[in-house]
Motif scaffolding. Sequence first.
Motif, mmCIF file in Angstrom:
data_model
loop_
_atom_site.group_PDB
_atom_site.id
_atom_site.type_symbol
_atom_site.label_atom_id
_atom_site.label_comp_id
_atom_site.label_asym_id
_atom_site.label_seq_id
_atom_site.Cartn_x
_atom_site.Cartn_y
_atom_site.Cartn_z
ATOM 1 N N SER A 201 9.730 -13.410 -77.999
ATOM 2 C CA SER A 201 10.806 -13.185 -78.967
ATOM 3 C C SER A 201 11.099 -14.414 -79.820
ATOM 4 C CB SER A 201 12.086 -12.765 -78.232
ATOM 5 O OG SER A 201 12.495 -13.783 -77.328
ATOM 6 N N SER A 202 10.262 -15.433 -79.713
ATOM 7 C CA SER A 202 10.489 -16.652 -80.492
ATOM 8 C C SER A 202 10.228 -16.394 -81.970
ATOM 9 C CB SER A 202 9.585 -17.767 -79.986
ATOM 10 O OG SER A 202 8.221 -17.448 -80.247
ATOM 11 N N PRO A 203 10.875 -17.138 -82.854
ATOM 12 C CA PRO A 203 10.673 -16.943 -84.293
ATOM 13 C C PRO A 203 9.208 -17.107 -84.707
ATOM 14 C CG PRO A 203 12.615 -18.301 -83.902
ATOM 15 C CD PRO A 203 11.944 -18.131 -82.581
ATOM 16 N N GLY A 204 8.510 -18.039 -84.083
ATOM 17 C CA GLY A 204 7.116 -18.257 -84.442
ATOM 18 C C GLY A 204 6.239 -17.054 -84.162
ATOM 19 N N ILE A 205 6.399 -16.444 -82.993
ATOM 20 C CA ILE A 205 5.591 -15.278 -82.637
ATOM 21 C C ILE A 205 5.956 -14.087 -83.507
ATOM 22 C CG2 ILE A 205 5.091 -13.618 -80.808
ATOM 23 C CD1 ILE A 205 3.725 -16.303 -80.454
ATOM 24 N N ILE A 206 7.249 -13.875 -83.737
ATOM 25 C CA ILE A 206 7.674 -12.765 -84.592
ATOM 26 C C ILE A 206 7.112 -12.939 -86.001
ATOM 27 C CG2 ILE A 206 9.666 -11.665 -85.688
ATOM 28 C CD1 ILE A 206 11.248 -12.277 -83.141
ATOM 29 N N ALA A 207 7.164 -14.180 -86.510
ATOM 30 C CA ALA A 207 6.633 -14.445 -87.845
ATOM 31 C C ALA A 207 5.134 -14.174 -87.910
ATOM 32 C CB ALA A 207 6.929 -15.887 -88.245
ATOM 33 N N LEU A 208 4.419 -14.516 -86.850
ATOM 34 C CA LEU A 208 2.978 -14.271 -86.841
ATOM 35 C C LEU A 208 2.670 -12.778 -86.856
ATOM 36 C CD1 LEU A 208 1.752 -16.969 -84.291
ATOM 37 C CD2 LEU A 208 1.159 -16.835 -86.726
ATOM 38 N N PHE A 209 3.398 -11.994 -86.072
ATOM 39 C CA PHE A 209 3.172 -10.549 -86.069
ATOM 40 C C PHE A 209 3.508 -9.932 -87.434
ATOM 41 C CE2 PHE A 209 3.383 -10.588 -81.281
ATOM 42 C CZ PHE A 209 2.126 -10.032 -81.091
ATOM 43 N N VAL A 210 4.607 -10.370 -88.038
ATOM 44 C CA VAL A 210 4.975 -9.865 -89.358
ATOM 45 C C VAL A 210 3.905 -10.240 -90.379
ATOM 46 C CG1 VAL A 210 6.639 -10.079 -91.248
ATOM 47 C CG2 VAL A 210 7.446 -9.862 -88.885
ATOM 48 N N THR A 211 3.420 -11.463 -90.291
ATOM 49 C CA THR A 211 2.358 -11.900 -91.199
ATOM 50 C C THR A 211 1.101 -11.076 -91.015
ATOM 51 O OG1 THR A 211 3.215 -14.168 -91.190
ATOM 52 C CG2 THR A 211 0.922 -13.866 -91.878
ATOM 53 N N ALA A 212 0.744 -10.784 -89.774
ATOM 54 C CA ALA A 212 -0.445 -9.976 -89.507
ATOM 55 C C ALA A 212 -0.314 -8.596 -90.117
ATOM 56 C CB ALA A 212 -0.680 -9.873 -87.998
ATOM 57 N N VAL A 213 0.858 -7.985 -89.982
ATOM 58 C CA VAL A 213 1.073 -6.652 -90.552
ATOM 59 C C VAL A 213 1.004 -6.700 -92.076
ATOM 60 C CG1 VAL A 213 2.757 -4.799 -90.836
ATOM 61 C CG2 VAL A 213 2.415 -5.838 -88.586
ATOM 62 N N ALA A 214 1.647 -7.703 -92.678
ATOM 63 C CA ALA A 214 1.661 -7.811 -94.135
ATOM 64 C C ALA A 214 0.254 -8.043 -94.687
ATOM 65 C CB ALA A 214 2.593 -8.948 -94.562
ATOM 66 N N LEU A 215 -0.501 -8.924 -94.056
ATOM 67 C CA LEU A 215 -1.853 -9.202 -94.527
ATOM 68 C C LEU A 215 -2.777 -8.006 -94.318
ATOM 69 C CD1 LEU A 215 -2.347 -12.911 -93.375
ATOM 70 C CD2 LEU A 215 -1.915 -12.061 -95.689
ATOM 71 N N ALA B 132 -3.600 -14.529 -87.555
ATOM 72 C CA ALA B 132 -2.191 -14.366 -87.189
ATOM 73 C C ALA B 132 -2.044 -13.493 -85.947
ATOM 74 C CB ALA B 132 -1.422 -13.759 -88.367
ATOM 75 N N LEU B 133 -2.802 -12.384 -85.890
ATOM 76 C CA LEU B 133 -2.684 -11.471 -84.756
ATOM 77 C C LEU B 133 -3.154 -12.116 -83.460
ATOM 78 C CD1 LEU B 133 -2.171 -8.670 -83.550
ATOM 79 C CD2 LEU B 133 -4.502 -8.044 -84.218
ATOM 80 N N LEU B 134 -4.352 -12.699 -83.470
ATOM 81 C CA LEU B 134 -4.893 -13.285 -82.239
ATOM 82 C C LEU B 134 -4.118 -14.530 -81.820
ATOM 83 C CD1 LEU B 134 -8.740 -12.827 -82.690
ATOM 84 C CD2 LEU B 134 -7.145 -11.473 -81.343
ATOM 85 N N LEU B 135 -3.613 -15.274 -82.782
ATOM 86 C CA LEU B 135 -2.789 -16.428 -82.427
ATOM 87 C C LEU B 135 -1.509 -15.980 -81.732
ATOM 88 C CD1 LEU B 135 -2.503 -19.490 -82.592
ATOM 89 C CD2 LEU B 135 -1.401 -19.195 -84.811
ATOM 90 N N ALA B 136 -0.899 -14.920 -82.266
ATOM 91 C CA ALA B 136 0.319 -14.403 -81.633
ATOM 92 C C ALA B 136 0.027 -13.880 -80.235
ATOM 93 C CB ALA B 136 0.926 -13.298 -82.502
ATOM 94 N N ILE B 137 -1.097 -13.158 -80.087
ATOM 95 C CA ILE B 137 -1.446 -12.606 -78.783
ATOM 96 C C ILE B 137 -1.723 -13.704 -77.770
ATOM 97 C CG2 ILE B 137 -3.219 -11.301 -77.543
ATOM 98 C CD1 ILE B 137 -3.483 -9.564 -80.053
ATOM 99 N N SER B 138 -2.482 -14.717 -78.188
ATOM 100 C CA SER B 138 -2.901 -15.756 -77.244
ATOM 101 C C SER B 138 -1.772 -16.722 -76.887
ATOM 102 C CB SER B 138 -4.081 -16.545 -77.822
ATOM 103 O OG SER B 138 -3.697 -17.201 -79.017
ATOM 104 N N GLN B 139 -0.791 -16.884 -77.785
ATOM 105 C CA GLN B 139 0.265 -17.864 -77.546
ATOM 106 C C GLN B 139 1.611 -17.224 -77.216
ATOM 107 O OE1 GLN B 139 -0.383 -21.193 -77.422
ATOM 108 N NE2 GLN B 139 -2.494 -20.492 -77.660
ATOM 109 N N GLY B 140 1.636 -15.897 -77.095
ATOM 110 C CA GLY B 140 2.902 -15.211 -76.858
ATOM 111 C C GLY B 140 3.638 -15.697 -75.632
ATOM 112 N N ARG B 141 2.925 -15.855 -74.545
ATOM 113 C CA ARG B 141 3.578 -16.299 -73.306
ATOM 114 C C ARG B 141 4.049 -17.730 -73.418
ATOM 115 N NH1 ARG B 141 0.509 -16.215 -68.218
ATOM 116 N NH2 ARG B 141 2.573 -16.468 -67.318
ATOM 117 N N ALA B 142 3.247 -18.593 -74.062
ATOM 118 C CA ALA B 142 3.591 -20.011 -74.146
ATOM 119 C C ALA B 142 4.797 -20.238 -75.058
ATOM 120 C CB ALA B 142 2.390 -20.808 -74.651
#
Length: 497
Positions: free
Chosen positions: A246-260, A232-242
């Motif tokens: 602030s997109s829902p997908g990136i925010i969800a990935l960061f939240v998921t990374a923190v929760a996991l 979740a963390l690396l996916l969010a980092i690598s795809q953040g610009r694309a």
Amino acid sequence: MWILAGLTAAAVFVLRKLRQGPSQRPVGGGAPVLLLAAFGVALAQTIVLAALTVFARELDVAATGATWLLTAFMLASAVATPVAGRLGDLFGHRRVIVTGLALLLAGSVVAAVSTQLGSYGGTVAGRVLQGLSGGVFPCAFGLARQSVPAEWLGGVVAALSAMFGVGGALGMVVAGPLVDVAGPAALFWLVATPALLALAGMARVPSPSASAPPAGRVDLAGAALLAGALVALLLAISQGRAWGWSSPGIIALFVTAVALTAAFGFVERRVAAPLIDLRLLIGPRLLTVNIATLVVGVGMFAAVTLLPLFVQTPTALGYGFGYSPAQTGLLMAPMAVCMLLAAPLAARVSSALGARAAFRAGAVLAAITVGGLGLLHEHIAEVLLWCALLGLAYGLAFASLGGLVVGAVAQEQTGVVTGINTILRTVGGALGSVLAAVIVASSATAPGRPPEESGYTTAFVVAGAIALCAAAVTATRGAVTARPASTAVDAELGEGR
């Protein structure tokens, strides 16, 4: 050809230094094989970086899709590394190294054939298989610690640490010229070569004398949670610009990374044999070196990501050199050579002043070099000089990290602790690449416009400041001071086992 000749000569020099000493007796014959194995894995990580646009064209995908050839490797490596380290500690490092090399070879063949057939999915799958070989690094440290004589262990550990930077730099150097001559599939055949040679060499590396393995089993629940958090963390980092930060997908990935991550910490504190002993991650002996590893990884990968982009910028924009991928590879050759030559230098500095002093010297030199690159880059001679100094700086830093980590823990914990350190390098690299791209892109005057030169200047200076922070971390009170690898672990960890 002169690049390969220079690198070969430098490698021979390092190996001769490792095999010699006061009594001129050779080190265990497995050390060169371990270095070759580590080199092959590091080479695979960055081999596609300078040729992503070529892969996008050959595989008929968008540029953002081509970046998955880099992301897939990093994700698989980050997940496999701690699991492999634990497996090595439990069941033998040699067995895990052989498995990792077999995966590297198989992945290289799959990626090469798929690229030749124009199969994007097959090429990504091959990169995932290659990434699973990331566990070779921690197990190489573990096997070296078991089989290399104590008086030579420092040099071997320094060289293994340096391979992370050397292989990565060489991957960027050779990719451009090789693609121009033989096509993108040749990059994967190149990675298959050291994988095959190291796999054959492992047949002649004896297993260490049997000893009682650590009690416990592989923590599958912890492995699943850690894998999910890292993905979740690396996916969010690598795809953040694309996708948009602030997109829902990136925010969800960061939240998921923190929760996991929180769930992982909860589980690891309660299982009898955790995948990662959290005291090894945030304990007093390793906290500073782990933070320094992450920070220096950010600074290094920010710089090496910026360099190809800057020199390939068309001169019509008023800066850059309009270089082709092949010319860019030649430009970065001094960095790879100096990284390799820094391994014996780091071993000597560590022996005389300590591994922490060697790391700080490398980090400070990197700060000066990267900052200087941001301010003085009008002539190609200046860039060549900065590239050479940057290779020396990060060669010193990465080579000394191995001594800091290995010297702080007991022998049976070597695999898992070096695995943690390797993960931090990977995460730091992803962060650094994204940070550099964001700073440069933000300098564009309008959407779709090319970045301004000021964007590169700012990004290089920021990367230099980050490298300086890594030196400052190890200068803080209570920073880890490596001790001989043969000594017992400190009382806190000893009582906890």
